[in-house]
Design an enzyme around this catalytic site. Structure first.
Site, PDB file in Angstrom:
ATOM      1  CG  HIS A 121      -1.747  -1.031   1.437  1.00  0.00           C
ATOM      2  ND1 HIS A 121      -2.199  -1.873   2.547  1.00  0.00           N
ATOM      3  CD2 HIS A 121      -2.943  -1.282   0.758  1.00  0.00           C
ATOM      4  CE1 HIS A 121      -3.114  -2.480   2.234  1.00  0.00           C
ATOM      5  NE2 HIS A 121      -3.731  -2.318   1.180  1.00  0.00           N
TER       6      HIS A 121
ATOM      7  CE  LYS B 144     -13.149  -6.882   2.857  1.00  0.00           C
ATOM      8  NZ  LYS B 144     -12.046  -6.250   2.309  1.00  0.00           N
TER       9      LYS B 144
ATOM     10  NE  ARG C 233      -2.919  -7.463  -4.473  1.00  0.00           N
ATOM     11  CZ  ARG C 233      -4.004  -7.787  -3.795  1.00  0.00           C
ATOM     12  NH1 ARG C 233      -3.275  -8.007  -2.465  1.00  0.00           N
ATOM     13  NH2 ARG C 233      -5.109  -8.056  -3.895  1.00  0.00           N
TER      14      ARG C 233
ATOM     15  CB  SER D  88      -4.587  -6.518   4.641  1.00  0.00           C
ATOM     16  OG  SER D  88      -4.029  -5.001   4.317  1.00  0.00           O
TER      17      SER D  88
HETATM   18  O1  PNS Z   1      -8.804  -2.477   0.229  1.00  0.00           O
HETATM   19  P1  PNS Z   1      -9.919  -2.954  -0.540  1.00  0.00           P
HETATM   20  O2  PNS Z   1     -10.938  -3.758   0.657  1.00  0.00           O
HETATM   21  O3  PNS Z   1      -9.620  -3.730  -1.723  1.00  0.00           O
HETATM   22  O4  PNS Z   1     -10.751  -1.520  -0.907  1.00  0.00           O
HETATM   23  C1  PNS Z   1     -12.063  -1.845  -1.369  1.00  0.00           C
HETATM   24  C2  PNS Z   1     -12.918  -0.400  -1.512  1.00  0.00           C
HETATM   25  C3  PNS Z   1     -12.835   0.457  -0.128  1.00  0.00           C
HETATM   26  C4  PNS Z   1     -12.210   0.720  -2.348  1.00  0.00           C
HETATM   27  C5  PNS Z   1     -14.219  -0.540  -2.048  1.00  0.00           C
HETATM   28  O5  PNS Z   1     -14.866  -1.535  -1.324  1.00  0.00           O
HETATM   29  C6  PNS Z   1     -15.332   0.499  -2.019  1.00  0.00           C
HETATM   30  O6  PNS Z   1     -14.839   1.751  -2.610  1.00  0.00           O
HETATM   31  N1  PNS Z   1     -16.254   0.499  -1.131  1.00  0.00           N
HETATM   32  C7  PNS Z   1     -17.173   1.833  -0.870  1.00  0.00           C
HETATM   33  C8  PNS Z   1     -18.401   1.359  -1.489  1.00  0.00           C
HETATM   34  C9  PNS Z   1     -18.498   1.537  -2.988  1.00  0.00           C
HETATM   35  O7  PNS Z   1     -18.167   2.926  -3.309  1.00  0.00           O
HETATM   36  N2  PNS Z   1     -18.759   0.628  -3.618  1.00  0.00           N
HETATM   37  C10 PNS Z   1     -18.890   0.891  -5.303  1.00  0.00           C
HETATM   38  C11 PNS Z   1     -17.629   0.647  -5.689  1.00  0.00           C
HETATM   39  S1  PNS Z   1     -16.897  -1.043  -5.738  1.00  0.00           S
END
Ligand code: PNS
Length: 165
Positions: A18, A42, A91, A129
């Site tokens: 990150h 989660k 990745r 993570s």
């Molecule tokens: O680190 P992660 O868990 O891969 O991050 C995922 C994240 C936080 C970027 C994604 O889940 C997110 O944007 N969640 C907010 C809800 C949302 O906007 N959803 C629509 C786009 S996926």
């Protein structure tokens, strides 16, 4: 005009992978807001407050990075911050499908916002993570895959309560 980008994620906890993306993003944009999602789906190891604190310490040497958290839709948060970009790290090919869906829906909901993908540096291409937590649980050395402050926090988490294992 100031270019602001949001680098969103769960960061449970922040890894060197990150940090690599955040650092490189900060070389391109005037300001990078690292935004931690309050994710009710989660069960996290670290609370949002702990994750924010770890991120603040891990990025304190990068002047144009700020740390924040958000609820709800990412695109609403990005618009509220008047940011024009979302930064995500890729990745491997396995990340691509989810990231393409997310970028597409974000584009539909916020046509003025662009998603920028960066390939994670090779030495972190296997890192997540979840992998960090998995090995830290068994008290393996994680000092070369997470910032020092996170290595300490993981040690404290897993040594304080054997029930976490
Ligand atoms: O680190 P992660 O868990 O891969 O991050 C995922 C994240 C936080 C970027 C994604 O889940 C997110 O944007 N969640 C907010 C809800 C949302 O906007 N959803 C629509 C786009 S996926």
């Amino acid at each position: 005009m100031t270019s602001i980008a949001v680098c969103p994620g769960s960061f449970d906890p922040v890894t060197l992978g990150h940090l690599d993306i955040i650092q490189r993003g900060s070389n391109v944009f005037d300001e990078v807001i690292v935004a931690v999602l309050h994710n009710r789906n989660k069960v996290p190891l670290f609370s949002v407050e702990e994750r924010l604190e770890l991120l603040k310490k891990a990025t304190e040497h990068i002047p144009n990075v700020t740390i924040d958290s958000f609820n709800g839709l990412l695109i609403d948060y990005v618009k509220q911050k008047q940011a024009k970009a979302i930064i995500r790290g890729l990745r491997a090919v396995s990340d691509f499908e989810y990231e393409m869906q997310a970028a597409s829906i974000n584009k539909k909901l916020g046509p003025d916002v662009e998603t920028f993908f960066m390939m994670t540096s090779n030495q972190y291409s296997y890192l997540s993570s979840s992998i960090v937590k998995e090995v830290a649980k068994y008290e393996a050395d994680v000092s070369d895959i997470v910032p020092p402050v996170v290595a300490e926090a993981l040690k404290a988490k897993f040594s304080s309560s054997p029930r976490n294992k």
